[in-house]
Design an enzyme around this catalytic site. Sequence first.
Site, PDB file in Angstrom:
ATOM      1  N   LYS A  81       0.832  -1.166   0.063  1.00  0.00           N
ATOM      2  CA  LYS A  81       0.015   0.133   0.053  1.00  0.00           C
ATOM      3  C   LYS A  81       0.764   1.031  -0.128  1.00  0.00           C
ATOM      4  CE  LYS A  81      -4.585   0.416   1.985  1.00  0.00           C
ATOM      5  NZ  LYS A  81      -5.095   0.317   3.461  1.00  0.00           N
TER       6      LYS A  81
HETATM    7  C1  E4P Z   1      -8.421   1.171   3.129  1.00  0.00           C
HETATM    8  O1  E4P Z   1      -7.836   0.240   2.774  1.00  0.00           O
HETATM    9  C2  E4P Z   1      -8.263   1.603   4.580  1.00  0.00           C
HETATM   10  O2  E4P Z   1      -7.733   0.773   5.455  1.00  0.00           O
HETATM   11  C3  E4P Z   1      -9.747   1.882   5.136  1.00  0.00           C
HETATM   12  O3  E4P Z   1     -10.717   1.666   4.243  1.00  0.00           O
HETATM   13  C4  E4P Z   1      -9.900   3.316   5.822  1.00  0.00           C
HETATM   14  O4  E4P Z   1     -10.957   3.260   6.366  1.00  0.00           O
HETATM   15  P1  E4P Z   1     -11.584   4.610   7.562  1.00  0.00           P
HETATM   16  O5  E4P Z   1     -11.733   5.818   6.672  1.00  0.00           O
HETATM   17  O6  E4P Z   1     -12.545   4.042   8.192  1.00  0.00           O
HETATM   18  O7  E4P Z   1     -10.277   4.775   8.217  1.00  0.00           O
END
Ligand code: E4P
Length: 212
Positions: A81
Amino acid sequence: MKIFIDTANIDQIREMAWLIDGVTTNPTLVAREKRPFEEIVREICGIVSGPVSAEVTALDAPGMISQARALAGIHENVVIKIPMTEAGMRAVTTLSQEGIRTNVTLVFSAPQALIAAKCGASFVSPFVGRIDDAGGSGMEVVSEIVEIYRNYGFATEIIVASVRHPRHVLEAALLGAEIATVPYAVLKKLFNHPLTDVGIDRFLKDWEQVPK
Ligand code: E4P
């Protein structure tokens, strides 16, 4: 449509492993577990057979690339990521040339998703919940990304992220996004409907009338 779980919690992953197609984590989710990051990633890869996203924390391209290579070495299913920044896109370009899969994260607009795809990202993660929270329309952004990727035949898969409720999953599916990454609590809600419970109660009550 593929469903990933958005968590670094091993118990949640183990419980839902029969259903899910992959896992996404982020530094916030990992921090909740109070365990070393690489240990968690290794354990997750032993439980699920699909992609497991692990995020870099460096902000410069060389730093991201070296963290990415180390994480990719943990298991073949690890996807790196990378945040949607100019440095991040330089890193994605290099990593994609090396055959290391990337998931471009913190995407909030279609032009960002276009750049990520051009750089060779395997996945792109528009954060629909956070866009909605900021007064925008997360699903409008997803719809634009779907159209752009279709126009040009990009192979980058869309992971609808920052999912807050089952309707986000429904809308992601209607738009044709390849994947939704869903928190445990929302995943559990996908099974439910009040009329299903009412129906079961009714059937069981009627069943009591059947002569034994
Ligand atoms: C995506 O890969 C992130 O881990 C995640 O969806 C972030 O979500 P949030 O906005 O609830 O922190």
